[in-house]
Design a protein around this motif. Structure first.
Motif: not given
Length: 185
Positions: A66-74, A86-102
């Protein structure tokens, strides 16, 4: 003089092993690790910054980062940076944080990764041998200039070879550990 050559050689060999370890940390295994994102740079107010300097990275589950940006606009900027890396990962966000499922690695992909790890290990061994050759050349030059005796040269060459053998064994140990980690299902 011999001690200086040996100390310099030992320090360079230690750096080679550390570089290999850092390289291996970036390799994706079956487990999630924030070190996968070490090389991701984000455009933060015109400056390229490491992801860890603009967000909090966490591993809540074995296959999720999980990636929790300090500013939502990021959020969109971070997602774009991850895709561009090119990590082969697709980010998914819920408006507050980004999830990377491996996704789990296939057996074939694991074998490819191990091949790459083996190649990196062999490259490190070549680097160690080059360092050994340079150290022996320096010692021979000292002997030619009559700064050390032939006996001292022979003893120092044996010490150089012992250092090299020790460091090659460390490379094998680091490779074996990472191989086990990659092949673990």
């Amino acid at each position: 003089m011999i001690k200086d050559v040996l100390a310099n050689m030992n320090a360079r060999m230690d750096k080679t092993i550390e570089a290999l370890r850092r390289e291996y940390q970036r390799v994706r295994t079956g487990r999630a690790s924030t070190s996968l994102l070490d090389e991701v740079k984000v455009d933060y107010y015109g400056n390229l910054s490491p992801l860890s300097q603009v967000a909090t990275l966490a591993v809540p589950e074995a296959r999720t980062i999980t990636i929790s940006p300090w500013e939502n606009k990021m959020i969109p900027i971070i997602e774009k940076a991850i895709l561009n890396a090119n990590l082969g990962l697709t980010p998914a966000n819920d408006g507050k944080q980004i999830r990377l499922n491996l996704p789990p690695l296939t057996e074939e992909r694991r074998k490819d990764i191990v091949k790459q790890l083996k190649k990196d290990g062999e490259d490190a061994k070549v680097a160690l041998r080059n360092i050994r050759r340079e150290a022996i050349d320096e010692l021979k030059k000292l002997e030619k200039e009559k700064q050390i005796s032939e006996d001292e040269l022979k003893r120092a060459e044996k010490e150089v070879q012992d250092f090299t053998n020790t460091h090659v064994a460390k490379v094998d140990e680091v490779f074996a550990h990472k191989e086990k980690e990659v092949m673990e299902v």
